[in-house]
Scaffold this active site. Sequence first.
Site, PDB file in Angstrom:
ATOM      1  N   GLN A   1       0.849  -1.254   0.019  1.00 34.45           N
ATOM      2  CA  GLN A   1      -0.069   0.021   0.284  1.00 34.45           C
ATOM      3  C   GLN A   1       0.763   1.180   0.308  1.00 34.45           C
ATOM      4  O   GLN A   1       1.672   1.150   0.467  1.00 34.45           O
ATOM      5  CB  GLN A   1      -1.252  -0.224   1.242  1.00 34.45           C
ATOM      6  CG  GLN A   1      -1.794   0.945   1.176  1.00 34.45           C
ATOM      7  CD  GLN A   1      -2.766   1.589   2.249  1.00 34.45           C
ATOM      8  OE1 GLN A   1      -2.250   2.401   3.683  1.00 34.45           O
ATOM      9  NE2 GLN A   1      -3.405   0.566   2.978  1.00 34.45           N
TER      10      GLN A   1
ATOM     11  N   HIS B   1       1.490   5.733   0.069  1.00 32.93           N
ATOM     12  CA  HIS B   1       0.621   7.060   0.476  1.00 32.93           C
ATOM     13  C   HIS B   1       0.961   7.493  -1.116  1.00 32.93           C
ATOM     14  O   HIS B   1       1.889   8.251  -2.052  1.00 32.93           O
ATOM     15  CB  HIS B   1       2.225   8.098   1.201  1.00 32.93           C
ATOM     16  CG  HIS B   1       1.151   7.645   3.026  1.00 32.93           C
ATOM     17  ND1 HIS B   1       2.399   7.534   3.970  1.00 32.93           N
ATOM     18  CD2 HIS B   1      -0.096   6.923   3.313  1.00 32.93           C
ATOM     19  CE1 HIS B   1       2.056   6.731   5.014  1.00 32.93           C
ATOM     20  NE2 HIS B   1       0.389   6.362   4.544  1.00 32.93           N
TER      21      HIS B   1
ATOM     22  N   GLU C   1      -3.414   5.949  -0.579  1.00 34.08           N
ATOM     23  CA  GLU C   1      -3.746   6.714   0.986  1.00 34.08           C
ATOM     24  C   GLU C   1      -3.619   7.855   0.649  1.00 34.08           C
ATOM     25  O   GLU C   1      -2.612   7.776   0.160  1.00 34.08           O
ATOM     26  CB  GLU C   1      -3.955   5.597   2.158  1.00 34.08           C
ATOM     27  CG  GLU C   1      -4.132   6.953   3.543  1.00 34.08           C
ATOM     28  CD  GLU C   1      -4.074   6.055   4.614  1.00 34.08           C
ATOM     29  OE1 GLU C   1      -3.990   6.702   5.494  1.00 34.08           O
ATOM     30  OE2 GLU C   1      -3.350   5.387   4.521  1.00 34.08           O
TER      31      GLU C   1
ATOM     32  N   GLU D   1      -9.075   2.924   6.783  1.00 32.82           N
ATOM     33  CA  GLU D   1      -7.819   2.272   8.406  1.00 32.82           C
ATOM     34  C   GLU D   1      -7.642   3.425   9.353  1.00 32.82           C
ATOM     35  O   GLU D   1      -7.133   2.769  10.332  1.00 32.82           O
ATOM     36  CB  GLU D   1      -7.009   2.077   7.432  1.00 32.82           C
ATOM     37  CG  GLU D   1      -5.760   2.534   6.879  1.00 32.82           C
ATOM     38  CD  GLU D   1      -4.459   2.282   6.362  1.00 32.82           C
ATOM     39  OE1 GLU D   1      -4.192   1.031   5.950  1.00 32.82           O
ATOM     40  OE2 GLU D   1      -3.311   2.631   6.080  1.00 32.82           O
TER      41      GLU D   1
ATOM     42  N   GLN E   1      -4.048  -1.720  10.760  1.00 33.20           N
ATOM     43  CA  GLN E   1      -2.729  -1.432  10.775  1.00 33.20           C
ATOM     44  C   GLN E   1      -1.959  -1.432  11.687  1.00 33.20           C
ATOM     45  O   GLN E   1      -2.402  -0.608  12.438  1.00 33.20           O
ATOM     46  CB  GLN E   1      -2.977   0.171   9.816  1.00 33.20           C
ATOM     47  CG  GLN E   1      -1.989   1.065   9.518  1.00 33.20           C
ATOM     48  CD  GLN E   1      -1.869   2.904   9.421  1.00 33.20           C
ATOM     49  OE1 GLN E   1      -1.474   3.031   8.439  1.00 33.20           O
ATOM     50  NE2 GLN E   1      -3.047   3.024  10.135  1.00 33.20           N
TER      51      GLN E   1
ATOM     52  N   ASP F   1       5.637   2.781   7.032  1.00 28.24           N
ATOM     53  CA  ASP F   1       5.830   4.212   6.682  1.00 28.24           C
ATOM     54  C   ASP F   1       6.184   5.202   7.343  1.00 28.24           C
ATOM     55  O   ASP F   1       6.875   6.343   6.759  1.00 28.24           O
ATOM     56  CB  ASP F   1       3.879   4.098   6.747  1.00 28.24           C
ATOM     57  CG  ASP F   1       3.063   4.359   8.324  1.00 28.24           C
ATOM     58  OD1 ASP F   1       4.175   3.680   8.952  1.00 28.24           O
ATOM     59  OD2 ASP F   1       2.352   4.411   8.092  1.00 28.24           O
TER      60      ASP F   1
ATOM     61  N   SER G   1       1.944   0.134   5.114  1.00 28.80           N
ATOM     62  CA  SER G   1       0.904   0.837   4.919  1.00 28.80           C
ATOM     63  C   SER G   1       0.556   2.403   4.957  1.00 28.80           C
ATOM     64  O   SER G   1       0.407   3.018   6.017  1.00 28.80           O
ATOM     65  CB  SER G   1      -0.080   0.379   6.400  1.00 28.80           C
ATOM     66  OG  SER G   1       0.667   0.923   7.505  1.00 28.80           O
TER      67      SER G   1
END
Length: 553
Positions: free
Chosen positions: A141, A143, A170, A221, A296, A335, A362
């Site tokens: 995943q 950003h 995200e 999330e 998460q 992250d 994440s």
Amino acid sequence: MRSKRFEVLDQRPVNQDGYVKEWPEVGLIAMNSPFDPTPSIKIENGVVVEMDGKCRDDFDMLDTFIADYAIDLANAEEAMAKDSLEIARMLCDINVTRDEVLKYTVAITPAKLVEVVGNLSVLEAMMGITKMRARKQPANQCHVTNVKDNMIQIAADAAEAAVRGFAEMETTVGIVRYAPFNALAIMVGANVGRPGILTQCAVEEATELDLGMRGYTAYAETVSVYGTEDVFMDGDDTPWSKAFLASCYASRGIKMRFTSGTGSEVQMGMAEGKSMLYLEARCLAVTRGAGVQGTQNGSVSCIGVPAAVPGGIRAVACENLIAGMLDLENASSNDQTFTHSDLRRVARSIPQFIPGTDYICSGYSATPNYDNMFAGSNWDAEDYEDWCTIQRDLKVDAGLHPASEEEVVAARNKAARAIQAIFAQLGLPEITDEEVEAGTYANGSKDMPDRNVVEDLKAAEDMLARGVTGIDFVKALYKGGFEDVANSIFQIQKAKVVGDYLHTASMLDSDFHVISAVNSCNDYHGPMTGYQISPERWEKIANIRKAVDPATL
């Protein structure tokens, strides 16, 4: 005089980080605190009357919620009686299946969970993660943000990230009122790059739910839970209110995870003298008790706290493992930036990178870190080819693959033109050809022209007031000549109605088939079992951009 060797060492990036010795009395200890409770359970007439050395009359709200909803009471007494070392060895034993381990791990208390993983080295925790990951196939995943909240850049960066292999994306905002445009841009851009990408916009919870219900997002999330009563109530929440919010998302077909992680409670000064990992085990038990499909976790934005104490990165790996032990989807952080040392930031990710989790990051930053509005990521766009090369070196699938400049530029351009077309069809402020070209070739927001922020914000509010939904985006894309992207967005809206992707560890493939722990459960039990990189996938991973074909020499 000083040693010249130590003068040089003092200037090394690793020595610019902050470190602290353990202080168990206030919770400044990663795991195995002398003040963590001793595991215990007592059940009378189907009700837990004692848990982890505490009588029910003395339970706080987390204890009560966990005791009532999180533990499989049918097997609890057997599981709690089983030696913790024996369960730890089951996690590493290739002759013991994931289902056999789950029989015990979903039936034990937070203190017992921590006692079990406390027996594991970081290598053994990685072995456990390999087995206990919910979905067979790992994924990743990212950003997608920027300091200007520029929707053209968001769409282009999302398209590139999809081409590079991310399954979820995200965004968030610098200015709250930009949320509708950012949510729209990441959804459109992602589905230009690869049909079926799920996207979210992390904002205040009521707004986030509203955007999901309107069809602007597909999952969420940033719904946080905490390990002590004081920290939980500091956010004006309880486990029951969070469970209700989770049901609101599910009832509207929106996938969601809770967020937690080691260090948040001690960072807020309310750790009750317990270890970071014990408090995180309580968070994960609350997550399971609320019926949420996943978490998460992995310290997330608090990573600097466990990373400052001895064994902190091992504890982070153990919290990711506990998520799997509770049969939860795990988006395992990686992250938040936390160190000046490139060597250390890679080492932090190895326990998730090698065994694979449901979503290894994440929030891998799909932009340069100066544009990351989540305060900077451990990995960013400048690391794409390092990540891919490490995958190639180790023959590991960590969710990404190389991409050529030509295909990236083409995807970015199409995404920029698609968002331009939507804005034109919906009567929103003009996106110029100059902006499209800038977004096509930009590295970050420094390469993008400024927009009229006041005009954009008024238009975003007006778009919500007019009741514009995801179906209106589909129509606008179709009329604007982007029928394939319109179909992708439409298929995602349909997926929310059907609800199959609410299963644990779900993602959509490019044909909009749901891949989850239900239809693709992790069945690892030793060499050549579980997820294996296919020849086609390996060819894609191996062919990094700078690899020379000997036939051309």
